[in-house]
Design a protein around this motif. Sequence first.
Motif, PDB file in Angstrom:
ATOM      1  N   ILE A 289       0.852  -1.186   0.000  1.00 15.03           N
ATOM      2  CA  ILE A 289       0.000   0.000   0.000  1.00 15.03           C
ATOM      3  C   ILE A 289       0.895   1.247   0.000  1.00 15.03           C
ATOM      4  CG2 ILE A 289      -0.284   0.202   2.505  1.00 15.03           C
ATOM      5  CD1 ILE A 289      -3.367   0.615   1.718  1.00 15.03           C
ATOM      6  N   ALA A 290       0.506   2.261  -0.757  1.00 15.35           N
ATOM      7  CA  ALA A 290       1.345   3.447  -0.908  1.00 15.35           C
ATOM      8  C   ALA A 290       0.592   4.740  -0.611  1.00 15.35           C
ATOM      9  CB  ALA A 290       1.892   3.505  -2.337  1.00 15.35           C
ATOM     10  N   CYS A 291      -0.622   4.622  -0.121  1.00 16.40           N
ATOM     11  CA  CYS A 291      -1.430   5.829   0.082  1.00 16.40           C
ATOM     12  C   CYS A 291      -1.672   6.087   1.558  1.00 16.40           C
ATOM     13  CB  CYS A 291      -2.763   5.687  -0.646  1.00 16.40           C
ATOM     14  SG  CYS A 291      -3.770   4.306  -0.075  1.00 16.40           S
ATOM     15  N   ASP A 292      -2.089   7.290   1.835  1.00 20.06           N
ATOM     16  CA  ASP A 292      -2.484   7.682   3.182  1.00 20.06           C
ATOM     17  C   ASP A 292      -3.918   7.208   3.393  1.00 20.06           C
ATOM     18  OD1 ASP A 292      -3.390   8.965   5.485  1.00 20.06           O
ATOM     19  OD2 ASP A 292      -2.532  10.909   4.944  1.00 20.06           O
ATOM     20  N   LEU A 293      -4.122   6.274   4.299  1.00 20.55           N
ATOM     21  CA  LEU A 293      -5.444   5.704   4.543  1.00 20.55           C
ATOM     22  C   LEU A 293      -6.458   6.753   4.977  1.00 20.55           C
ATOM     23  CD1 LEU A 293      -4.564   2.393   6.435  1.00 20.55           C
ATOM     24  CD2 LEU A 293      -4.844   2.762   3.982  1.00 20.55           C
ATOM     25  N   ASN A 294      -5.993   7.805   5.623  1.00 17.87           N
ATOM     26  CA  ASN A 294      -6.891   8.864   6.095  1.00 17.87           C
ATOM     27  C   ASN A 294      -7.375   9.778   4.976  1.00 17.87           C
ATOM     28  OD1 ASN A 294      -6.966   8.477   9.044  1.00 17.87           O
ATOM     29  ND2 ASN A 294      -4.758   8.762   8.843  1.00 17.87           N
ATOM     30  N   ARG A 295      -6.691   9.745   3.846  1.00 18.53           N
ATOM     31  CA  ARG A 295      -7.033  10.641   2.743  1.00 18.53           C
ATOM     32  C   ARG A 295      -7.612   9.913   1.538  1.00 18.53           C
ATOM     33  NH1 ARG A 295      -4.408  15.825   3.075  1.00 18.53           N
ATOM     34  NH2 ARG A 295      -4.775  15.930   0.839  1.00 18.53           N
ATOM     35  N   THR A 296      -7.588   8.594   1.563  1.00 17.39           N
ATOM     36  CA  THR A 296      -8.046   7.803   0.425  1.00 17.39           C
ATOM     37  C   THR A 296      -9.451   7.274   0.713  1.00 17.39           C
ATOM     38  OG1 THR A 296      -5.764   7.144   0.011  1.00 17.39           O
ATOM     39  CG2 THR A 296      -7.483   5.875  -1.091  1.00 17.39           C
TER      40      THR A 296
ATOM     41  N   THR B 243     -13.240   6.721   4.384  1.00 20.51           N
ATOM     42  CA  THR B 243     -11.824   6.520   4.058  1.00 20.51           C
ATOM     43  C   THR B 243     -11.406   5.081   4.325  1.00 20.51           C
ATOM     44  OG1 THR B 243     -11.027   7.059   6.266  1.00 20.51           O
ATOM     45  CG2 THR B 243     -11.295   8.911   4.710  1.00 20.51           C
ATOM     46  N   LEU B 244     -10.266   4.725   3.762  1.00 19.08           N
ATOM     47  CA  LEU B 244      -9.690   3.410   4.058  1.00 19.08           C
ATOM     48  C   LEU B 244      -9.359   3.299   5.541  1.00 19.08           C
ATOM     49  CD1 LEU B 244      -7.321   2.722   1.012  1.00 19.08           C
ATOM     50  CD2 LEU B 244      -9.648   1.896   1.401  1.00 19.08           C
ATOM     51  N   ALA B 245      -8.993   4.406   6.161  1.00 21.65           N
ATOM     52  CA  ALA B 245      -8.712   4.402   7.601  1.00 21.65           C
ATOM     53  C   ALA B 245      -9.969   4.029   8.388  1.00 21.65           C
ATOM     54  CB  ALA B 245      -8.175   5.753   8.053  1.00 21.65           C
ATOM     55  N   ASP B 246     -11.123   4.525   7.956  1.00 20.27           N
ATOM     56  CA  ASP B 246     -12.391   4.171   8.607  1.00 20.27           C
ATOM     57  C   ASP B 246     -12.617   2.660   8.538  1.00 20.27           C
ATOM     58  OD1 ASP B 246     -12.973   6.909   9.061  1.00 20.27           O
ATOM     59  OD2 ASP B 246     -14.081   7.059   7.158  1.00 20.27           O
TER      60      ASP B 246
END
Length: 145
Positions: free
Chosen positions: A65-72, A127-130
């Motif tokens: 994974i290369a993205c910020d989970l909070n922003r994706t 988000t992915l973080a959620d």
Amino acid sequence: MRIDSRLSRMLHVLLHMARHDRPYTSEQIAGMLQTNAVVVRRTMAGLRAHGYVRSVTGQGGGWTIACDLNRTTLLDIHRAVGGRHIFAIGIDNANPSCAVERVVNSSVADALNQAERLLMGRLGEITLADLAEEFDAICRAELKQ
């Protein structure tokens, strides 16, 4: 009604990647999704082009994974995997000769378009973080049982 399977499959993969800090090969992902590694590479390439994953070749390589989970958001992933429509439902006969069927199709198409706009808006908020947080909470609860 079904949600686009590419979206749900890639969210599955991304959540595993977020939870485990190690690369996954296309073959491992294919096994996880019960599909072909070629299909995985094609889909992951779309995610890589948008900067959500990266790939490393060679021994010990794979996808990470290369993205910020909070922003994706889920909408970001939906767009990256090439989903045109989120719903797998629609009108059977797009050009009927019957006037009644044309009126019904118009109303149904309008309702589907409204529902899709509403769902796309909501996907843009999640988000992915959620998802990762919910996934971790479920895993913790299952360990306690």
